[in-house]
Every structure is written in structure tokens, then in C-alpha cells.
Design an enzyme around this catalytic site. Structure first.
Site, PDB file in Angstrom:
ATOM      1  N   HIS A  47      58.950  62.926  23.089  1.00  0.00           N
ATOM      2  CA  HIS A  47      59.887  61.860  22.259  1.00  0.00           C
ATOM      3  C   HIS A  47      61.142  62.710  22.203  1.00  0.00           C
ATOM      4  CE1 HIS A  47      56.216  61.414  20.392  1.00  0.00           C
ATOM      5  NE2 HIS A  47      56.155  59.926  20.468  1.00  0.00           N
ATOM      6  N   GLU A  59      56.605  56.568  24.685  1.00  0.00           N
ATOM      7  CA  GLU A  59      56.248  55.085  24.063  1.00  0.00           C
ATOM      8  C   GLU A  59      57.562  54.647  23.278  1.00  0.00           C
ATOM      9  OE1 GLU A  59      56.521  55.873  20.811  1.00  0.00           O
ATOM     10  OE2 GLU A  59      54.577  57.019  20.175  1.00  0.00           O
TER      11      GLU A  59
END
Length: 401
Positions: free
Chosen positions: A316, A354
Site C-alpha cells: 500500500h 488492491e
């Protein structure tokens, strides 16, 4: 509904100037190389006196086509470079590795390069030869005439083969090579959480907050990039993290806006969570953003996507400071995120991400890195794009120079 995304990745090449200097991962040791008329000279410590040279052999070529795959009538051979010590002597393995670094910056387009060790000028040629072949930095081509004729492998170098501990891009290694020569052992563990219920390998302990995790000189911007395990007790770390999360731009993707108490709780939970490692991003010592590495088997992504391996990882990222945005820095940071994952466990085959499916970052990942879009999928809090980076593809095509 998210727009159709098509990978448009075209690898950019960094062309080093004829006189080129950069720092090693320790941020204090500098390497200089020059190139003229087919000769590369490399300087260490005393940047005015060349230590070694790579000189194009006038006659000798070695086969660089994959042996056993390409038919003989299609096979390609490339001219060999001769590795010489300017002042004949022994060369430490660390210094030898540093000279290879300078060489690969100038040969980033080739997957393999023929190299001949000059055993006359290199007093410890046998030691260097054993180092090259035992680490996988080089191997023997089928047409080698002597044991000093080799093929250097670019992908092996960038996977950290033979890198000295002080100058490995991965600065905090677990387990430490000084106490263990193998990856962290397979010990079965288990996680039960709101979105996770799975067996998985026991994860290694994280370095202490404030430890340097990763360090690499980025040639396109001429600065040192570092990832540092975030230390919430460090006012500079915490203030920057809280300010970034509370900004309108970052909040769109992270949705972590809130008071200091919320941010302290988040960082405290991340610190004790064995599957996630949070870190701040620095450019030449200046804070720029925040990122996380995670083991996806026990991450909620593993629950909702499925099929990921025991050692696959996820990332992330947020870039908080406007001055550190832009293509070159973004590419360097995301490439380094993938790099640190592949370095910290050789059993990692894929690194996934994601991001929210409708955010511009999805298109940037597919355009600036050799990644693939698997599909869009649903998480409880967002519709996400399932983006995948495969180990082999990364070390073939990622812009690490």
C-alpha cells in the site's frame, strides 16, 4: 463502473552519462564510472584513480542465446568484456560487487553479458570466480574455452546475489545472514480476525521502529530513496503521517482521516500486527510519504481474492508531499516497493496491490510498471483493482537502473 484498463507499459531506459557517480545503499560510499571508446573504468573511495576496467575484447565472443532452447542456426553471440584490475592486486568481494553495480547501470538493456576475468591482474581471480558462480551472479556458457569465461546475469544482480550486508538494498534482513544462512524457516501459524481465518507460515519479527528497511540510489532524480520503519514516537514521523492522512487527496484512497488518537491507534495496531510493516518514505532524508508491506495470506485481500501463496506479499502506498509526486519518483517508489518484497523472501512469487478501481493510480501502475491487471473485485469497503507483479517479469523488465 470502473473504466477498462489496458496495460501500456514500455520500459524506460536510463542512459548513464560518460562520467557518472552514485552512492551505494549505505548512503556514504560513492562509486564513479567513466566510459570512453568501449572502455568502462570504475573508481571507489579515491574517485580520481580508477580501480578496475571493463575492456571490450577485440576478438572473443560468447554465446548469449539461451542454451538448449535456441537452435544453433539462430544462436547469438556477443563480444566479451575483459575485467582487469588497473593496479594488479587482490580485490575484496564487496569492492568487486560495487564495480558490477556500475557495470550493470551501463548495460541495463542486456539480460546476460559475456565477461572474461583477467587472471593476471586479478590476484584473487579464483576467489572472485567462486563468488560469481556460487552466488548465481554468473554461469558458464556452453562455448567457454577457459574457466574464466562467464556470462553475467542482470536479474541475479538485482535479486541481491552476492550483495554485501552493508550495501544490500534490503537494509534490515530477517533472519540476519550473520546468524542464519537460510530464509526464515517454515513454521505453521494461524490467524483469526474479522475478515481472515487461515493457516499460514509464522512471520519473522519486524525490525525496530526507526530502522532503515531499504535504501537505493535513484539515478533518474539523482537522490537516495529510503524506506524507514515508521516510529510513532518520533514527532516528525507522526506529524507527517497524520497530516498526510488528513489531506483531501490522500483521504480519497485511504479513508483514514481523523484526530491524532485515531492515527496513533492505527499505527499502534500496525506495529503489533505481525503481517504488516508500515514505513515512511524519504528522499535524501526528507519525508515524502507512507507505505505498507504485508503478507497477503493473512490479509483480507487473501480472503476475498483467494489463490495466493504462503509467501506472496502486498503493498500500500501514499505520497503525501506534493513536491515528491511525478512520474519518475512514483515509478521509483513503486518499483522499490516491489523490489523490497522480492528481496526479503526468495519464496515470494507475486506481489499484489488492491487500489480503489476508479482511481488514476491503477492506470499509472499499468503504464509505468510491468504489472498486470487480473480483474476488479469487491472488498467490504470498496471495489478494488487486483494488480499483480510476478517475480520473473519484475527482474526482466522493471526499471531498476
Amino acid at each position: 463502473m470502473a473504466a477498462t484498463k489496458v496495460s501500456g507499459y514500455v520500459r524506460q531506459e536510463y542512459v548513464a552519462p560518460s562520467d557518472h557517480t552514485f552512492s551505494l545503499p549505505d548512503s556514504t560510499t560513492f562509486v564513479r564510472s567513466t566510459e570512453a571508446e568501449g572502455v568502462i573504468q570504475v573508481y571507489l573511495r579515491d574517485l580520481a584513480i580508477a580501480l578496475v576496467s571493463f575492456e571490450r575484447h577485440s576478438e572473443r565472443s560468447l554465446r548469449t542465446s539461451p542454451h538448449g532452447i535456441v537452435d544453433d542456426n539462430r544462436a547469438v553471440s556477443s563480444p566479451a568484456s575483459v575485467y582487469k584490475v588497473v593496479d594488479p592486486s587482490q580485490l575484496s568481494l564487496g569492492d568487486f560487487w560495487a564495480t558490477l553495480y556500475a557495470f550493470w547501470i551501463r548495460h541495463s538493456k542486456e539480460d546476460v553479458v559475456p565477461l572474461i576475468l583477467d587472471s593476471i591482474s586479478l590476484a584473487n581471480a579464483d576467489e572472485i570466480l567462486a563468488f560469481l558462480t556460487s552466488t548465481g551472479l554468473a554461469f558458464y556458457p556452453p562455448d567457454a574455452r577457459t574457466r574464466f569465461e562467464l556470462l553475467l546475469v542482470r536479474a541475479s544482480f538485482w535479486q541481491g546475489a552476492g550483495a554485501p550486508m552493508e550495501n544490500n538494498w534490503l537494509q534490515s534482513m530477517v533472519p540476519h545472514p550473520s546468524v542464519s544462512g537460510t530464509p526464515f524457516p517454515l513454521v505453521q501459524s494461524f490467524t483469526r480476525a474479522e475478515h481472515v481465518l487461515t493457516t499460514h507460515p509464522l512471520r519473522p519479527p519486524k525490525p525496530s521502529p526507526g530502522s532503515i528497511i531499504y535504501s537505493r540510489f535513484i539515478f533518474t532524480v539523482n537522490e537516495q530513496l529510503r524506506f524507514i520503519h515508521i516510529d510513532a514516537s518520533n514527532p516528525a514521523h507522526f506529524e507527517a503521517y497524520a497530516r498526510w492522512q488528513n489531506s483531501d487527496r490522500v483521504n480519497v484512497g485511504w479513508n483514514e482521516r481523523g484526530p491524532d488518537e485515531k492515527h496513533r491507534k492505527y499505527l499502534a495496531n500496525t506495529l503489533v500486527d505481525p503481517h504488516t510493516l508500515g514505513f515512511v518514505i524519504e528522499w535524501n532524508g526528507e519525508l515524502a510519504g507512507y507505505g505498507e508491506l504485508c503478507w497477503v495470506k493473512e490479509d483480507r485481500m487473501g480472503t476475498y481474492v483467494g489463490g495466493l501463496g504462503d509467501y506472496d506479499q502486498g503493498t500500500h502506498l501514499l505520497i503525501g508531499e506534493e513536491k515528491f509526486r511525478g512520474r519518475e519518483r512514483f515509478t521509483a517508489v513503486v518499483t522499490s516497493l516491489r523490489h523490497v518484497c522480492f528481496l526479503r523472501d526468495p519464496r515470494t512469487e507475486v506481489v499484489v496491490a488492491e487500489p480503489r478501481a476508479d482511481l488514476p493510480i491503477v492506470q499509472l501502475l499499468l503504464a509505468y510498471l510491468p504489472e498486470e491487471l487480473n480483474r476488479d473485485f469487491e472488498l467490504p469497503h470498496k471495489r478494488a483493482a487486483y494488480v499483480v507483479m510476478r517475480r520473473e517479469r519484475f527482474f526482466q523488465a522493471a526499471m531498476l537502473n
